[in-house]
Design a protein around this motif. Structure first.
Motif, PDB file in Angstrom:
ATOM      1  N   PHE A 145       0.834  -1.204   0.000  1.00  0.00           N
ATOM      2  CA  PHE A 145       0.000   0.000   0.000  1.00  0.00           C
ATOM      3  C   PHE A 145       0.868   1.252   0.000  1.00  0.00           C
ATOM      4  CE2 PHE A 145      -4.038  -1.909   2.107  1.00  0.00           C
ATOM      5  CZ  PHE A 145      -4.503  -2.253   0.852  1.00  0.00           C
ATOM      6  N   VAL A 146       1.846   1.265   0.906  1.00  0.00           N
ATOM      7  CA  VAL A 146       2.720   2.431   1.032  1.00  0.00           C
ATOM      8  C   VAL A 146       3.479   2.673  -0.272  1.00  0.00           C
ATOM      9  CG1 VAL A 146       4.728   3.375   2.224  1.00  0.00           C
ATOM     10  CG2 VAL A 146       2.950   2.207   3.528  1.00  0.00           C
ATOM     11  N   LEU A 204      -0.595   2.632   7.947  1.00  0.00           N
ATOM     12  CA  LEU A 204      -1.892   3.252   7.677  1.00  0.00           C
ATOM     13  C   LEU A 204      -1.810   4.765   7.790  1.00  0.00           C
ATOM     14  CD1 LEU A 204      -4.929   3.019   7.169  1.00  0.00           C
ATOM     15  CD2 LEU A 204      -5.245   2.716   9.637  1.00  0.00           C
ATOM     16  N   CYS A 205      -1.153   5.273   8.824  1.00  0.00           N
ATOM     17  CA  CYS A 205      -1.012   6.721   8.996  1.00  0.00           C
ATOM     18  C   CYS A 205      -0.220   7.330   7.847  1.00  0.00           C
ATOM     19  CB  CYS A 205      -0.334   7.027  10.325  1.00  0.00           C
ATOM     20  SG  CYS A 205      -1.310   6.580  11.779  1.00  0.00           S
ATOM     21  N   TRP A 206       0.827   6.645   7.434  1.00  0.00           N
ATOM     22  CA  TRP A 206       1.641   7.138   6.317  1.00  0.00           C
ATOM     23  C   TRP A 206       0.815   7.189   5.035  1.00  0.00           C
ATOM     24  CZ3 TRP A 206       7.178   4.881   5.047  1.00  0.00           C
ATOM     25  CH2 TRP A 206       7.819   5.752   4.158  1.00  0.00           C
ATOM     26  N   ILE A 207       0.052   6.153   4.781  1.00  0.00           N
ATOM     27  CA  ILE A 207      -0.772   6.092   3.561  1.00  0.00           C
ATOM     28  C   ILE A 207      -1.779   7.242   3.545  1.00  0.00           C
ATOM     29  CG2 ILE A 207      -2.578   4.763   2.407  1.00  0.00           C
ATOM     30  CD1 ILE A 207      -1.077   2.235   3.374  1.00  0.00           C
ATOM     31  N   ILE A 208      -2.469   7.444   4.652  1.00  0.00           N
ATOM     32  CA  ILE A 208      -3.485   8.500   4.698  1.00  0.00           C
ATOM     33  C   ILE A 208      -2.847   9.874   4.535  1.00  0.00           C
ATOM     34  CG2 ILE A 208      -5.186   9.617   6.177  1.00  0.00           C
ATOM     35  CD1 ILE A 208      -5.781   6.893   7.402  1.00  0.00           C
ATOM     36  N   GLY A 209      -1.741  10.120   5.243  1.00  0.00           N
ATOM     37  CA  GLY A 209      -1.084  11.423   5.138  1.00  0.00           C
ATOM     38  C   GLY A 209      -0.575  11.712   3.746  1.00  0.00           C
ATOM     39  N   GLU A 210       0.091  10.733   3.125  1.00  0.00           N
ATOM     40  CA  GLU A 210       0.626  10.932   1.770  1.00  0.00           C
ATOM     41  C   GLU A 210      -0.494  11.127   0.759  1.00  0.00           C
ATOM     42  OE1 GLU A 210       3.559  11.340  -1.175  1.00  0.00           O
ATOM     43  OE2 GLU A 210       3.744  11.278   1.026  1.00  0.00           O
ATOM     44  N   ALA A 226      -8.785   2.859   1.233  1.00  0.00           N
ATOM     45  CA  ALA A 226      -9.445   3.018   2.530  1.00  0.00           C
ATOM     46  C   ALA A 226     -10.440   1.891   2.782  1.00  0.00           C
ATOM     47  CB  ALA A 226     -10.139   4.373   2.591  1.00  0.00           C
ATOM     48  N   LEU A 227     -11.250   1.592   1.766  1.00  0.00           N
ATOM     49  CA  LEU A 227     -12.249   0.534   1.933  1.00  0.00           C
ATOM     50  C   LEU A 227     -11.603  -0.838   2.072  1.00  0.00           C
ATOM     51  CD1 LEU A 227     -14.945   1.732  -0.624  1.00  0.00           C
ATOM     52  CD2 LEU A 227     -15.029   1.893   1.861  1.00  0.00           C
ATOM     53  N   ALA A 228     -10.584  -1.093   1.214  1.00  0.00           N
ATOM     54  CA  ALA A 228      -9.931  -2.403   1.254  1.00  0.00           C
ATOM     55  C   ALA A 228      -9.044  -2.559   2.475  1.00  0.00           C
ATOM     56  CB  ALA A 228      -9.107  -2.609  -0.019  1.00  0.00           C
ATOM     57  N   GLY A 229      -8.439  -1.458   2.938  1.00  0.00           N
ATOM     58  CA  GLY A 229      -7.533  -1.549   4.069  1.00  0.00           C
ATOM     59  C   GLY A 229      -8.218  -1.510   5.416  1.00  0.00           C
ATOM     60  N   LEU A 230      -9.305  -0.728   5.495  1.00  0.00           N
ATOM     61  CA  LEU A 230      -9.972  -0.579   6.788  1.00  0.00           C
ATOM     62  C   LEU A 230     -11.059  -1.632   7.026  1.00  0.00           C
ATOM     63  CD1 LEU A 230     -10.337   3.315   6.890  1.00  0.00           C
ATOM     64  CD2 LEU A 230      -8.582   1.901   7.960  1.00  0.00           C
ATOM     65  N   SER A 231     -11.666  -2.137   5.947  1.00  0.00           N
ATOM     66  CA  SER A 231     -12.742  -3.121   6.108  1.00  0.00           C
ATOM     67  C   SER A 231     -12.303  -4.389   6.834  1.00  0.00           C
ATOM     68  CB  SER A 231     -13.334  -3.475   4.737  1.00  0.00           C
ATOM     69  OG  SER A 231     -13.890  -2.334   4.129  1.00  0.00           O
ATOM     70  N   PRO A 232     -11.086  -4.939   6.561  1.00  0.00           N
ATOM     71  CA  PRO A 232     -10.686  -6.170   7.266  1.00  0.00           C
ATOM     72  C   PRO A 232     -10.331  -5.961   8.728  1.00  0.00           C
ATOM     73  CG  PRO A 232      -9.492  -5.925   5.188  1.00  0.00           C
ATOM     74  CD  PRO A 232     -10.127  -4.619   5.492  1.00  0.00           C
ATOM     75  N   LEU A 233     -10.112  -4.722   9.167  1.00  0.00           N
ATOM     76  CA  LEU A 233      -9.655  -4.511  10.540  1.00  0.00           C
ATOM     77  C   LEU A 233     -10.624  -5.066  11.586  1.00  0.00           C
ATOM     78  CD1 LEU A 233      -8.105  -0.920  10.339  1.00  0.00           C
ATOM     79  CD2 LEU A 233      -6.953  -3.127  10.221  1.00  0.00           C
ATOM     80  N   PRO A 234     -11.933  -4.795  11.482  1.00  0.00           N
ATOM     81  CA  PRO A 234     -12.829  -5.338  12.528  1.00  0.00           C
ATOM     82  C   PRO A 234     -12.850  -6.861  12.554  1.00  0.00           C
ATOM     83  CG  PRO A 234     -13.896  -3.570  11.306  1.00  0.00           C
ATOM     84  CD  PRO A 234     -12.654  -3.911  10.560  1.00  0.00           C
TER      85      PRO A 234
END
Length: 728
Positions: free
Chosen positions: A79-80, A148-154, A178-186
């Protein structure tokens, strides 16, 4: 085979298919290579997840779980890497830092695979993977959180500093990640901490959202520069396959729900499903065709609206802007650009551009223009019809065709449309490629040709109108020539007199001080006069600002003082105080005052009275083209000159109509256009005293006691619209 295993296998296959397709389109691109790495990691993660639910493979749950977690960690590193080079392969991050991301991920992944520090135990019970995590879990989560923080900031940084197509592509990538990375977290990170292991298969399936977003953006927005054209035959086949899948899914569902309920009910359900297949197929087919092929535009309505709008304006900039906006919105092209014939230079200069993307492109340097002898210009004058770049190789093979193609490529144009009037090339409309990547159809070319013809007439009329306004300005100044010479000569006489006396009275301190004051005052007087003349003679771009009409009229009358004295005309003014300001272009209103007042003075060569009054009117006007302001300013120019017949009063503002043999008949028509564009009205009438009067009404949109910065104004094509004012 359990349904989670089937879903995961399909997800992995979809990732590999899209990844290979994107990579194959441009293997040399860093973005496409990074995307392939992401797709492969997605697929491996999905296949490992499927292996957990396939006990016949004999896989060890501990080994599969460790590898799955290691691949998930590498996914965030991927991702990064993708975000850092997206969308055009450029990056501001040093290579060492990018490599460090993979090194750190590799170290943690190695420990996760070959040691029990991340997963100590794992087992599959009733198709559910249950794992016992070790002390490496905080470091694992920490690495993912930092990524995740790096991806969002960049991503947010790149979005903020991008415009147009680049910004749209970044938004789609950001949404997909965002959808693919955050959806699996829960399901894959939070739920296992609470002992819930039945949803771990959801994480890999959620990554399909990313692939779907990419596929959608490729089809509609040429993501990563991929131009995909889906033919109607392929779209029909896809629609049929989707309808068949839905049909068989309904059959399976009916069979599952009605099993054991009797043959009659099952037969009725099957028959109903079969009857629904044809309407279902038609609906799915229409939806697929609308998705891959934009619904056809209303040709007649587009041409009719364009014809009305273009013929209703004499403002060149407004006509150009409307044409470009209409082309971009109707055909959904990346951008439209217009080159206008420069009569002074003999070529075609850049006049306007409009982007078809939701966010406008960044301001770029002007792409320049074309000379009169450029290959594209010569060819358009010869054929006098639109030229499609893709057809040049067949239509005009050889070096000449390649030269024309280079001209079009310089402007990023797929189609060049000549704007002709009387077989004369007045402008060139350059149309970029469609956002969807579709080709230009015959109907598209016909529409561009028709719009070009309508725009050509509007461009010619606008340029002729500008010429007429400039000619009227110069004619007015010509009529003031004697007065201008007198106004300049008077201060020069004073300066010369003092200069002649200076050698004799050089030692006189009082004389020198007086001399300095007089010279400075008279030179400033000449400078102000010349400044007013230049400001009037040179056409300026409209600049809207709060204007005090009393002051503007008083300043303009100074230019007429000599002419009024020569004709023995007494100028009387009666100004209302205080008078609200109006939002307007001062130079244009100055032209109106000068034209009307000069006409009145010249109509009284034997002497007379010119009375100019201003006052504030309350209440809204009923005229549909006026601004619905609560207050209006009235200006009245009344003179004691010859009576104008009633039959002529209504025709005074017609172009080329004049009651004087030496008049051009353009001055009052230009005055009417200027006043109307300021959402005012002008009319000629005879007062109760028998005086000939010209009456002007303008909206009072800015109270005189307010700060000018509080006055708000908006612009519309073909006119000026005051939006209102706010009291302090």
């Amino acid at each position: 085979m359990d349904y989670p295993a089937l879903l995961l296998l399909l997800v992995g296959t979809a990732h590999l298919t899209v990844g290979c397709f994107v990579f194959g389109r441009n293997p040399k691109s860093a973005v496409n290579r990074s995307f392939l790495v992401m797709a492969v990691l997605f697929a491996i993660w999905a296949f490992l997840g499927a292996a957990v639910y396939l006990p016949e493979l004999g896989t060890d749950p501990v080994v599969v779980g460790r590898w799955a977690h290691a691949v998930a960690l590498f996914l965030w590193a991927g991702f990064v890497s993708l975000v850092l080079v997206y969308p055009e392969g450029d990056t501001r991050t040093p290579l060492l830092l990018r490599v460090l991301v993979w090194v750190v991920s590799g170290i943690i992944a190695t420990m996760a695979v070959f040691t029990p520090d991340l997963i100590q135990e794992a087992q599959v019970e009733k198709s559910q993977l249950r794992a016992v995590y070790g002390p490496l879990l905080p470091a694992y989560f920490g690495c993912i959180s930092l990524s995740l923080c790096w991806i969002i900031g960049e991503s947010l940084y790149r979005r903020k500093h991008s415009r147009g197509k680049r910004r749209v592509q970044i938004e789609y990538l950001l949404t997909g990640l965002a959808l693919a990375g955050l959806s699996p977290l829960p399901s894959n990170m939070v739920a296992p901490l609470f002992g819930i292991h039945s949803l771990v298969w959801v994480g890999p399936c959620c990554t399909l959202i990313f692939t779907a977003m990419v596929a959608h953006a490729v089809v509609h927005y040429r993501l990563m520069g991929i131009r995909l054209v889906v033919g109607r035959g392929v779209a029909h086949v896809l629609a049929l396959l989707i309808a068949a899948l839905v049909f068989f899914g309904l059959l399976w569902l009916m069979n599952a729900l009605l099993a054991g309920t009797g043959t009659t009910k099952t037969s009725i359900a099957m028959l109903a499903t079969a009857l629904l297949f044809q309407p279902l197929r038609n609906r799915v087919q229409n939806a697929v065709l609308r998705y891959f092929h934009r619904p056809p535009y209303d040709y007649q309505s587009t041409v009719r609206d364009a014809s009305r709008a273009l013929t209703a304006t004499l403002d060149l900039n407004a006509a150009v802007d409307y044409l470009l906006r209409t082309v971009c919105a109707t055909l959904r092209v990346e951008r439209g650009l217009l080159l206008l014939h420069d009569r002074a230079a003999g070529g075609f200069r850049f006049k306007g551009v409009h982007s078809g993307w939701a966010a406008q492109e960044e301001e770029e340097p002007s792409p320049g223009g074309l000379t009169r002898i450029s290959p594209l210009t010569i060819f358009l004058e010869e054929v006098q019809e639109p030229v499609v770049r893709e057809e040049l190789a067949v239509r005009l093979p050889g070096e000449r065709g390649r030269a024309i193609e280079r001209d079009m490529k310089h402007f990023g144009a797929d189609v060049a449309v000549p704007l002709l009037s009387g077989n004369v090339l007045w402008a060139i409309l350059l149309v970029g490629p469609k956002i969807s990547g579709d080709v230009f159809t015959t109907q598209d070319i016909d529409l561009l040709s028709t719009l070009g013809a309508e725009a050509a007439s509007a461009v010619v009329n606008a340029q002729l109108h500008e010429d007429a306004m400039q000619a009227d300005r110069l004619a007015t100044l010509g009529g003031l020539a004697a007065g201008i010479a007198h106004e300049v000569k008077n201060p020069l006489v004073a300066v010369r007199t003092f200069a002649e006396l200076l050698p004799e009275k050089h030692e006189d301190v009082e004389f020198r001080e007086q001399f300095s004051q007089v010279v400075v005052q008279e030179v400033d007087r000449i400078d102000r006069l010349i400044g007013q003349l230049l400001h009037y003679a040179r056409p300026q771009p409209p600049r809207l600002e709060p204007v005090g009409l009393n002051e503007l009229i008083q300043e303009t009358l100074q230019l007429l003082s000599y002419e009024a004295a020569r004709c023995s005309v007494q100028v009387e003014t009666e100004f209302a105080e205080p008078l609200p300001r109006t939002m307007a272009d001062a130079s244009q209103l100055r032209q109106v005052v000068l034209n009307i007042a000069l006409n009145a003075i010249q109509a009284m060569p034997e002497g007379g009275v010119l009375r100019i009054t201003t006052r504030l009117l309350q209440g809204r006007t009923a005229a549909p083209y006026l601004l619905p302001a609560e207050e209006r300013i009235e200006i009245v120019f009344a003179n004691t000159g010859p009576h104008i017949p009633e039959a002529h009063l209504a025709r005074l503002f017609e172009p080329f109509f004049s009651t004087r043999s030496e008049g051009t008949g353009l001055g009052l028509s230009i005055c009417k256009r200027i006043v109307t564009e300021h959402h005012g009205e002008i009319r000629a009438a005879t007062t109760e005293e028998g005086l000939t009067a010209f009456i002007i009404h303008l909206p009072a949109v800015c109270p005189a006691e307010n700060d000018p910065a509080l006055c708000l104004l908006e612009e519309e094509a073909g006119g000026l619209v005051a939006a209102g004012w706010a009291r302090g």
